[in-house]
Write a protein that holds these residues in place. Structure first.
Motif, mmCIF file in Angstrom:
data_model
loop_
_atom_site.group_PDB
_atom_site.id
_atom_site.type_symbol
_atom_site.label_atom_id
_atom_site.label_comp_id
_atom_site.label_asym_id
_atom_site.label_seq_id
_atom_site.Cartn_x
_atom_site.Cartn_y
_atom_site.Cartn_z
ATOM 1 N N PHE A 185 0.833 -1.205 0.000
ATOM 2 C CA PHE A 185 0.000 0.000 0.000
ATOM 3 C C PHE A 185 0.870 1.258 0.000
ATOM 4 O O PHE A 185 0.620 2.188 -0.761
ATOM 5 N N TYR A 186 1.898 1.273 0.860
ATOM 6 C CA TYR A 186 2.798 2.427 0.890
ATOM 7 C C TYR A 186 3.516 2.596 -0.446
ATOM 8 O O TYR A 186 3.716 3.709 -0.917
ATOM 9 N N PHE A 187 3.916 1.487 -1.063
ATOM 10 C CA PHE A 187 4.585 1.566 -2.357
ATOM 11 C C PHE A 187 3.655 2.201 -3.394
ATOM 12 O O PHE A 187 4.072 3.064 -4.163
ATOM 13 N N LEU A 188 2.384 1.775 -3.406
ATOM 14 C CA LEU A 188 1.421 2.361 -4.341
ATOM 15 C C LEU A 188 1.193 3.844 -4.053
ATOM 16 O O LEU A 188 1.040 4.648 -4.982
ATOM 17 N N LEU A 189 1.175 4.202 -2.772
ATOM 18 C CA LEU A 189 1.053 5.624 -2.427
ATOM 19 C C LEU A 189 2.245 6.409 -2.968
ATOM 20 O O LEU A 189 2.089 7.531 -3.461
ATOM 21 N N GLY A 190 3.421 5.820 -2.865
ATOM 22 C CA GLY A 190 4.613 6.489 -3.372
ATOM 23 C C GLY A 190 4.593 6.629 -4.883
ATOM 24 O O GLY A 190 4.977 7.665 -5.426
ATOM 25 N N VAL A 191 4.127 5.593 -5.565
ATOM 26 C CA VAL A 191 4.064 5.632 -7.027
ATOM 27 C C VAL A 191 3.074 6.703 -7.486
ATOM 28 O O VAL A 191 3.305 7.392 -8.475
ATOM 29 N N SER A 192 1.985 6.872 -6.738
ATOM 30 C CA SER A 192 0.974 7.859 -7.130
ATOM 31 C C SER A 192 1.229 9.243 -6.524
ATOM 32 O O SER A 192 0.344 10.096 -6.545
ATOM 33 N N CYS A 193 2.431 9.462 -5.984
ATOM 34 C CA CYS A 193 2.869 10.779 -5.474
ATOM 35 C C CYS A 193 1.954 11.327 -4.379
ATOM 36 O O CYS A 193 1.650 12.523 -4.336
ATOM 37 N N MET A 194 1.519 10.469 -3.501
ATOM 38 C CA MET A 194 0.636 10.896 -2.425
ATOM 39 C C MET A 194 1.376 11.606 -1.294
ATOM 40 O O MET A 194 0.752 12.291 -0.493
ATOM 41 N N LYS A 195 2.677 11.463 -1.217
ATOM 42 C CA LYS A 195 3.432 12.148 -0.167
ATOM 43 C C LYS A 195 3.321 13.659 -0.346
ATOM 44 O O LYS A 195 3.114 14.389 0.631
#
Length: 123
Positions: free
Chosen positions: A72-82
């Motif tokens: 889930f964190y990896f997908l958040l990172g890929v979608s620039c959610m940070k």
């Protein structure tokens, strides 16, 4: 999203993708340990085996959850959610400062109002 603040102090853990990879790696290590515990249970008596089986199931479940969290964190990172999270935190902080400033102004007005009323003898 709830974030562990002390983790963000480490530069490598500030990236969601890196954090996701590390969480997934920890989860995979837990799954491997769970399998190793099951192999060890083959050589033990029934009572010890039952306790280890419960521990193995718990370890496997938490390791699976950790791996899913890492994905889930990896997908958040890929979608620039940070960047989105950081922008939302900044806006929230600005709104909070604005509310505090407004509350301070209102408190000052109330103090002045009470002073005027006391001076006029109406309070």
């Amino acid at each position: 999203m709830l974030d562990i603040e002390w983790m963000t102090k480490f530069p490598i853990m500030s990236s969601f993708m890196v954090r996701g990879i590390i969480y997934s790696f920890i989860g995979l290590i837990g799954m491997e340990q769970s399998i190793a515990m099951r192999v060890d249970m083959l050589h033990l008596d029934h009572v010890a085996s039952t306790k280890l089986q419960i521990a193995s199931i718990f370890l496997h479940t938490t390791a699976y959850a950790m791996t899913c969290l890492g994905g889930f964190y990896f997908l958040l990172g890929v979608s620039c959610m940070k960047e989105f999270r950081d922008r939302m935190r900044r806006l929230e902080k600005e709104e909070k400062e604005e509310r505090v400033s407004l509350a301070q102004k209102n408190a000052e007005k109330e103090v002045l109002r009470r002073q005027i009323l006391e001076e006029e003898g109406l309070a």
